[in-house]
Design a protein around this motif. Structure first.
Motif, PDB file in Angstrom:
ATOM      1  N   ARG A   8      26.844  25.124  22.113  1.00  0.00           N
ATOM      2  CA  ARG A   8      25.877  24.467  23.104  1.00  0.00           C
ATOM      3  C   ARG A   8      25.764  22.888  23.484  1.00  0.00           C
ATOM      4  O   ARG A   8      26.076  22.194  22.368  1.00  0.00           O
ATOM      5  CB  ARG A   8      24.276  24.852  22.928  1.00  0.00           C
ATOM      6  N   VAL A   9      25.847  22.555  24.456  1.00  0.00           N
ATOM      7  CA  VAL A   9      25.637  21.215  24.873  1.00  0.00           C
ATOM      8  C   VAL A   9      24.307  20.946  25.702  1.00  0.00           C
ATOM      9  O   VAL A   9      24.046  21.704  26.637  1.00  0.00           O
ATOM     10  CB  VAL A   9      26.588  20.874  25.869  1.00  0.00           C
ATOM     11  N   ILE A  10      23.477  19.957  24.898  1.00  0.00           N
ATOM     12  CA  ILE A  10      22.240  19.527  25.524  1.00  0.00           C
ATOM     13  C   ILE A  10      22.222  18.286  26.153  1.00  0.00           C
ATOM     14  O   ILE A  10      22.893  17.274  25.519  1.00  0.00           O
ATOM     15  CB  ILE A  10      21.100  19.943  24.380  1.00  0.00           C
ATOM     16  N   PRO A  11      21.441  18.200  27.301  1.00  0.00           N
ATOM     17  CA  PRO A  11      21.227  16.798  27.802  1.00  0.00           C
ATOM     18  C   PRO A  11      20.471  15.739  26.920  1.00  0.00           C
ATOM     19  O   PRO A  11      19.798  16.072  25.913  1.00  0.00           O
ATOM     20  CB  PRO A  11      20.313  16.807  29.073  1.00  0.00           C
ATOM     21  N   ASP A  44      16.423  15.706  21.079  1.00  0.00           N
ATOM     22  CA  ASP A  44      15.440  15.950  20.052  1.00  0.00           C
ATOM     23  C   ASP A  44      14.791  16.891  20.170  1.00  0.00           C
ATOM     24  O   ASP A  44      14.398  17.702  18.940  1.00  0.00           O
ATOM     25  CB  ASP A  44      15.003  14.377  19.680  1.00  0.00           C
ATOM     26  N   GLU A  45      13.999  17.201  21.273  1.00  0.00           N
ATOM     27  CA  GLU A  45      13.012  18.047  21.223  1.00  0.00           C
ATOM     28  C   GLU A  45      13.692  19.581  21.330  1.00  0.00           C
ATOM     29  O   GLU A  45      13.081  20.484  20.665  1.00  0.00           O
ATOM     30  CB  GLU A  45      12.568  17.908  22.967  1.00  0.00           C
ATOM     31  N   TYR A  46      14.778  19.515  21.994  1.00  0.00           N
ATOM     32  CA  TYR A  46      15.459  20.895  21.735  1.00  0.00           C
ATOM     33  C   TYR A  46      15.750  21.430  20.111  1.00  0.00           C
ATOM     34  O   TYR A  46      15.281  22.568  19.941  1.00  0.00           O
ATOM     35  CB  TYR A  46      16.878  21.005  22.328  1.00  0.00           C
ATOM     36  N   ILE A  47      16.427  20.537  19.577  1.00  0.00           N
ATOM     37  CA  ILE A  47      16.594  20.770  17.964  1.00  0.00           C
ATOM     38  C   ILE A  47      15.326  20.989  17.225  1.00  0.00           C
ATOM     39  O   ILE A  47      15.438  22.112  16.560  1.00  0.00           O
ATOM     40  CB  ILE A  47      17.344  19.357  17.404  1.00  0.00           C
ATOM     41  N   GLU A  48      14.325  20.464  17.579  1.00  0.00           N
ATOM     42  CA  GLU A  48      12.928  20.602  16.821  1.00  0.00           C
ATOM     43  C   GLU A  48      12.635  22.069  17.238  1.00  0.00           C
ATOM     44  O   GLU A  48      12.085  22.841  16.486  1.00  0.00           O
ATOM     45  CB  GLU A  48      12.069  19.530  17.309  1.00  0.00           C
ATOM     46  N   ASN A  49      12.425  22.370  18.493  1.00  0.00           N
ATOM     47  CA  ASN A  49      11.961  23.734  18.925  1.00  0.00           C
ATOM     48  C   ASN A  49      12.891  24.762  18.625  1.00  0.00           C
ATOM     49  O   ASN A  49      12.341  25.923  18.102  1.00  0.00           O
ATOM     50  CB  ASN A  49      11.805  23.619  20.395  1.00  0.00           C
ATOM     51  N   ILE A  58      14.794  25.081  15.925  1.00  0.00           N
ATOM     52  CA  ILE A  58      14.694  25.258  14.336  1.00  0.00           C
ATOM     53  C   ILE A  58      13.336  25.694  14.186  1.00  0.00           C
ATOM     54  O   ILE A  58      12.941  26.661  13.188  1.00  0.00           O
ATOM     55  CB  ILE A  58      15.586  24.195  13.601  1.00  0.00           C
ATOM     56  N   PHE A  59      12.392  24.828  14.585  1.00  0.00           N
ATOM     57  CA  PHE A  59      11.207  25.027  13.786  1.00  0.00           C
ATOM     58  C   PHE A  59      10.088  25.538  14.713  1.00  0.00           C
ATOM     59  O   PHE A  59       8.759  25.599  14.204  1.00  0.00           O
ATOM     60  CB  PHE A  59      10.778  23.480  13.623  1.00  0.00           C
ATOM     61  N   ALA A  60      10.043  25.743  16.034  1.00  0.00           N
ATOM     62  CA  ALA A  60       9.031  26.364  16.939  1.00  0.00           C
ATOM     63  C   ALA A  60       8.312  27.367  16.305  1.00  0.00           C
ATOM     64  O   ALA A  60       8.851  28.379  15.357  1.00  0.00           O
ATOM     65  CB  ALA A  60       9.792  26.620  18.200  1.00  0.00           C
ATOM     66  N   ASP A  61       6.996  27.420  16.290  1.00  0.00           N
ATOM     67  CA  ASP A  61       6.364  28.472  15.718  1.00  0.00           C
ATOM     68  C   ASP A  61       6.810  29.826  16.056  1.00  0.00           C
ATOM     69  O   ASP A  61       6.645  30.585  14.902  1.00  0.00           O
ATOM     70  CB  ASP A  61       4.747  28.299  16.079  1.00  0.00           C
ATOM     71  N   ARG A  62       6.787  30.354  17.245  1.00  0.00           N
ATOM     72  CA  ARG A  62       7.293  31.657  17.451  1.00  0.00           C
ATOM     73  C   ARG A  62       8.539  32.060  17.752  1.00  0.00           C
ATOM     74  O   ARG A  62       9.039  33.427  17.614  1.00  0.00           O
ATOM     75  CB  ARG A  62       6.402  32.331  18.649  1.00  0.00           C
ATOM     76  N   THR A  63       9.416  31.168  18.135  1.00  0.00           N
ATOM     77  CA  THR A  63      10.836  31.296  18.554  1.00  0.00           C
ATOM     78  C   THR A  63      11.730  30.629  17.627  1.00  0.00           C
ATOM     79  O   THR A  63      13.062  30.684  17.705  1.00  0.00           O
ATOM     80  CB  THR A  63      10.881  30.869  19.942  1.00  0.00           C
ATOM     81  N   GLY A  64      11.562  29.620  16.675  1.00  0.00           N
ATOM     82  CA  GLY A  64      12.458  28.782  15.958  1.00  0.00           C
ATOM     83  C   GLY A  64      13.059  29.724  14.903  1.00  0.00           C
ATOM     84  O   GLY A  64      12.349  30.549  14.474  1.00  0.00           O
ATOM     85  N   ILE A  65      14.223  29.087  14.681  1.00  0.00           N
ATOM     86  CA  ILE A  65      15.000  30.038  13.485  1.00  0.00           C
ATOM     87  C   ILE A  65      14.086  30.170  12.085  1.00  0.00           C
ATOM     88  O   ILE A  65      14.321  31.308  11.658  1.00  0.00           O
ATOM     89  CB  ILE A  65      16.463  29.151  13.293  1.00  0.00           C
ATOM     90  N   VAL A  66      13.537  29.192  11.778  1.00  0.00           N
ATOM     91  CA  VAL A  66      12.972  29.359  10.398  1.00  0.00           C
ATOM     92  C   VAL A  66      12.024  30.216  10.271  1.00  0.00           C
ATOM     93  O   VAL A  66      11.634  30.974   9.483  1.00  0.00           O
ATOM     94  CB  VAL A  66      12.193  27.936  10.343  1.00  0.00           C
ATOM     95  N   ASN A  67      11.106  30.572  11.742  1.00  0.00           N
ATOM     96  CA  ASN A  67      10.085  31.626  11.646  1.00  0.00           C
ATOM     97  C   ASN A  67      10.463  32.977  12.392  1.00  0.00           C
ATOM     98  O   ASN A  67       9.899  33.974  12.553  1.00  0.00           O
ATOM     99  CB  ASN A  67       8.879  31.144  12.486  1.00  0.00           C
TER     100      ASN A  67
END
Length: 205
Positions: free
Chosen positions: A119-122, A127-132, A134-143
């Motif tokens: 994927r290519v992100i603007p 930074d916001e995309y990567i944070e969400n 991987i770490f977003a509460d309901r949708t991030g990879i970690v969760n």
């Protein structure tokens, strides 16, 4: 190769290059054997090993300002990081040749089209995309992804047979790289680099 590494072996270029090649082999081997999913987020230039080892991670994403370069022939050395095996598999023989032989600088758009990144992100949103992601509460990879499930799937994708092939490729690439470090072409590049730095040091005094 640095002046510090040469001093470590009393200026013996052959011992120095042998040590550098072995250190690099171990560095790449760690990517090959790492059991957990590896994600790379590239928000700028990825040059040399920073580009070749991307092919050993499980998923790479990039900002639109990223680019990828493997200037081996410009430096008088040879391909490394298992790229002689992974690049043709990922991007095809022709684009791999552009990268590994002809010093092509691959844009983020080209990397996406070739499958080198997913994927290519603007840049402004990166930074916001990567944070969400991987770490977003309901949708991030970690969760949302169970760790042992991911590891089990990775073991199937990066099987023992594939790892053996990659280790053999890595070993052979590093043998060739060691020899290239002491080639006339590579030595000319080193002499040019140190000569330019010495000249800059004199001018800055």
């Amino acid at each position: 190769m640095t002046q510090k590494s040469l001093k470590q072996f009393d200026g013996d270029i052959y011992r120095t290059t042998g040590k550098l090649a072995e250190n690099f082999r171990q560095f790449v081997a760690a990517f090959i054997d790492f059991p957990k999913p590896l994600i790379a987020a590239v928000n700028g230039p990825a040059i040399g090993a920073a580009a070749t080892t991307l092919a050993l991670v499980d998923c790479a994403v990039a900002s639109d300002s990223a680019y990828f370069s493997t200037p081996f022939s410009y430096l008088g050395i040879s391909a490394e990081g298992c790229s002689t095996y992974t690049f043709p598999q990922i991007m095809g023989q022709s684009m791999a040749a552009q990268m590994l032989y002809f010093n092509h600088k691959m844009s983020a758009t080209e990397a996406l089209k070739s499958g080198f990144v997913s994927r290519v992100i603007p840049s402004a949103q990166f930074d916001e995309y990567i944070e969400n992601w991987i770490f977003a509460d309901r949708t991030g990879i970690v969760n949302t992804c169970y760790p042992q499930s991911m590891r089990a799937s990775k073991q199937l994708v990066r099987s023992a047979d594939i790892r053996r092939v990659l280790h053999e490729v890595n070993r052979y690439e590093c043998l060739i790289l060691r020899d290239r470090f002491t080639s006339d072409e590579s030595i000319k590049t080193i002499e040019k680099y140190f000569g330019q730095n010495k000249q800059k040091s004199i001018l800055n005094k």
